[in-house]
Design a protein around this motif. Structure first.
Motif, mmCIF file in Angstrom:
data_model
loop_
_atom_site.group_PDB
_atom_site.id
_atom_site.type_symbol
_atom_site.label_atom_id
_atom_site.label_comp_id
_atom_site.label_asym_id
_atom_site.label_seq_id
_atom_site.Cartn_x
_atom_site.Cartn_y
_atom_site.Cartn_z
ATOM 1 N N GLY A 350 0.812 -1.227 0.000
ATOM 2 C CA GLY A 350 0.000 0.000 0.000
ATOM 3 C C GLY A 350 0.839 1.267 0.000
ATOM 4 N N VAL A 351 1.760 1.379 0.928
ATOM 5 C CA VAL A 351 2.526 2.627 0.986
ATOM 6 C C VAL A 351 3.450 2.768 -0.226
ATOM 7 N N LYS A 353 2.618 2.168 -3.190
ATOM 8 C CA LYS A 353 1.783 2.799 -4.222
ATOM 9 C C LYS A 353 1.695 4.300 -3.981
ATOM 10 N N LEU A 354 1.544 4.691 -2.719
ATOM 11 C CA LEU A 354 1.519 6.122 -2.416
ATOM 12 C C LEU A 354 2.853 6.766 -2.753
ATOM 13 N N CYS A 357 2.895 7.323 -6.392
ATOM 14 C CA CYS A 357 1.874 8.302 -6.755
ATOM 15 C C CYS A 357 2.294 9.722 -6.357
ATOM 16 N N TYR A 431 -4.317 -10.712 3.122
ATOM 17 C CA TYR A 431 -5.079 -9.489 3.411
ATOM 18 C C TYR A 431 -6.095 -9.666 4.541
ATOM 19 N N ASN B 307 -7.980 4.424 -1.518
ATOM 20 C CA ASN B 307 -7.140 5.411 -2.196
ATOM 21 C C ASN B 307 -5.682 4.964 -2.258
ATOM 22 N N LEU B 308 -5.300 4.161 -1.306
ATOM 23 C CA LEU B 308 -3.949 3.605 -1.263
ATOM 24 C C LEU B 308 -3.882 2.356 -2.158
ATOM 25 N N ASN B 309 -4.869 1.478 -2.036
ATOM 26 C CA ASN B 309 -4.827 0.223 -2.795
ATOM 27 C C ASN B 309 -4.846 0.432 -4.299
ATOM 28 N N SER B 311 -3.951 3.196 -5.826
ATOM 29 C CA SER B 311 -2.990 4.249 -6.181
ATOM 30 C C SER B 311 -3.638 5.579 -6.513
#
Lengths: 448, 448
Positions: A350-351, A353-354, A357, A431, B307-309, B311
């Motif tokens: 997850g992080v 991807k941030l 982004c 998950y 929003n994280l998953n 991207s």
């Protein structure tokens, strides 16, 4: 059931079920309805049919269940487990002062340590993690209590009595370098006649700000002494590195002669090379530091949840992996709240991807395969690096020769209204599962 | 036990325990060993001793347990629950095409819908959420099946048959605006004689890219018709807004005349003001769009995990709150993997720290108090906005007059080796509890 457990204790057996593990950093393999063989506590491999050579082994039938490698938590603070989820409103240095240090100071009381570490150990037994690299506190008796409890649990761990002789509150600071070094020698001596099978010491200077140059020099001498007595890789080391920008600026003031934060360890010969070393975080490690880590084989414990909870940032894990720096995952309890390395896997994805982004468009996010690898073989391989007599070997893979840490997962209640492949079931488990889904946990071939 | 349930069904009762709820957006109040009174399905307040006026009410003793408001999930996709945690390797538009749309298309089959929505409803009953704003699919029969199941569950929900007549695959696109509008009228007519007590329709154009201008105009006519027949606030609306930068660029191409993405809804009179409206995400909403939302009282469903998953980024929630835009939390299953709004609270806190750390230094992170408020009263107040006959009122607070949605939590196994305040126990519950910790769940005064 008793019969099975007895047989399992011989560490020769086979499990049948749906098996998944990482062949490489980027390749996951799955085996439907197959056989996983444990021989003398090590994996003998995965087979579509049970080979003749193992025909006499007891077979435990987990048909329809998932069988996965045990997970490795490369970084956690045992005394902080007690206050996990509290005080999540500060960043690193204020958080240490206000929450972590006052709680750790309580462990000078052995009874408190026994109570708190008892709760932790019970919790860890139920978790999907089988191996741990753990910070205790500065206190020798409490650290030995923790190690006794972990040894009883059947889990495999490296545990460090923490060293800190400066920039810490009076209640949690050793008087000077020699006091800290003497306590460390006392601790190592106390362990010598305990004959642990699964519990190992690891040298643990907290981080540069809390360790004077004299202390670092004394720890290096202890390490070399141990290396001379046992093997060059005898006493591994763990610490923190480049977690937070204020911390890095502070290290720059404290050690102006160091080329980077990592160099402040390296100047004392406490940064990889012959010494198996884990550095937690590396959120803000620059090019020079990363190259130093690669050249010295230093492991990174990536702790995504902690880095978010105490506002550290997002580590450049894509760079770690691309550069070939060995990387595993850490819960960093209680900067992190959750002990499960399944959670660390999904947080890492997850992080990342941030990060792509918002910060570094050219750094591709971490894939599921990579996150699973980091939480199993990535971290589990560290246990193959140390060289104490009787020390553990690497785990996290079912390739032949790896120590046999395995989880059996009943994922029936994670089902979908359509049929799922073994890989999809693995994704769901990572998950969505919790300790209820773990129906058996094997560590070094023992059912615990 | 049977006796208690019977009495509870009268919706006049009192609970005794350790109570916590948000008095305001920034102030949490806790009450040790106190009384929470439910009168005719609404809270009559919290009291240190049971007032004379309620002396005849049955008292249910939850001493030592936590009593909290029920949580509201302001945004989720019911048909996506089936594939949560799968396909987490794409960003929004590719993810819709590859995962979400093909799965949603399956709901043309009523039997599949009954199976999948049955699994979902059972899961939601066990969750800490009591209220939901839900996207179904374009299919009328499947949407009614979902609403029937939710009504049976005792949960309170607003559910929308989705509208989409362009830019979607053939298998999941209504032929044209009139076909989509006719199906919507058919759906609303089917609901008229079902006499649901807890389940309400909500108009659900998927998002601008999948709704033609003609369709938006037709939906506005349906909304006005409903308003005229019932009340001006009769048929609320939910949709998506400014989730992803590629999506925003696409909307700019599709509606070059709109001043911002939100204006593309507003130009059709489908953006707040008289119509109670929820817009999910708003990750990239600019100043103009935020001001438009504030002036029209549009709710934002903040969905940090999604929003994280996929991207999307990190929404500027500090700005939403500072500007006074009404904001709640959404799981956005299956962009989000976890249904629990406890998880959304901690994700909201976590990503807001990364936002400050990496993107917007002047935006203070979301506090625990604010996150708890968003997940309870922040979202729960939306249910007081709509004006259908018999519609639900606001929930999420124990101040007198709020509808009585409450959770009773047994947090004994989240204990620490030191004593915890009610507020600390609440923090632990939010970060660490799961459905095992919920010992009772009340919705509108009914034990479900």
């Amino acid at each position: 059931m008793y019969f099975i457990v007895m047989e399992v204790a011989s560490q020769n057996f086979a499990l049948k079920g749906d098996i998944a593990y990482s062949k490489t950093q980027t390749r996951l393999e799955t085996f439907e309805n197959s056989y996983l063989v444990c021989e003398k506590g090590k994996s003998a491999g995965v087979f579509p049919r049970l080979p003749e050579a193992f025909a006499g082994f007891p077979l435990i039938d987990y048909t329809g269940r998932l069988i996965l490698p045990g997970l490795t938590d490369l970084h956690m603070h045992a005394p902080q487990f007690s206050f996990r989820s509290l005080g999540m409103d500060l960043e690193l240095l204020s958080w240490l002062e206000k929450h972590a240090f006052p709680e750790e100071a309580k462990y000078r009381d052995a009874e408190y340590a026994r109570l708190a570490y008892g709760l932790l150990t019970e919790h860890l037994k139920r978790s999907p993690n089988t191996r741990f690299c753990i910070f205790a506190t500065i206190h020798v008796p409490a650290t030995v209590i923790l190690m006794d409890l972990l040894e009883e649990s059947g889990l495999v761990s490296m545990v460090g009595k923490v060293n800190m002789d400066r920039n810490s509150p009076d209640i949690l600071r050793e008087a000077d370098a020699e006091t800290s070094a003497a306590a460390t020698r006392e601790w190592l001596t106390a362990l010598a006649d305990r004959n642990y099978k699964n519990t190992y010491p690891i040298l643990t200077p907290r981080f540069i700000p809390s360790c004077s140059d004299d202390l670092m020099a004394a720890l290096a001498r202890i390490q070399k002494h141990c290396a001379a007595a046992h093997s060059p890789r005898a006493l591994p080391l763990q610490s923190h590195l480049s977690e937070n920008q204020r911390e890095i600026a502070w290290v720059r003031e404290l050690c102006p002669e160091a080329g980077c934060y990592g160099d402040a360890y390296a100047r004392h010969d406490l940064f990889g090379a012959e010494i198996p070393t884990i550095m937690a975080h590396c959120v803000w490690s620059g090019e020079e530091e990363l190259r130093l880590m690669r050249s010295r084989g230093v492991y990174i414990a990536h702790c995504p949840q902690s880095n978010l909870n105490i506002s550290s940032g997002i580590a450049p894990v894509r760079r770690f992996l691309d550069m070939g720096i060995p990387t595993g995952l850490g819960s960093d309890v209680a900067g992190g709240v959750h002990t499960s390395i399944f959670r660390a896997m999904t947080d890492a994805i997850g992080v990342s991807k941030l990060r792509q982004c918002l910060v570094a468009k050219d750094e591709a996010p971490i894939t599921f395969e990579e996150a699973f690898w980091m939480g199993t073989l990535g971290g589990g391989s560290f246990f193959g690096k140390a060289g104490l007599p009787g020390n553990a070997g690497a785990t996290g893979s079912f390739d032949p020769g790896y120590e046999f840490d395995a989880l059996v997962i009943d994922d029936a209640d994670l089902a979908a209204p359509f049929s799922l492949s073994v890989e999809e079931r693995l994704r769901r488990t990572v998950y969505l599962s919790d300790d209820r889904h773990i129906v058996a946990k094997y560590v070094r071939g023992n059912l615990i």
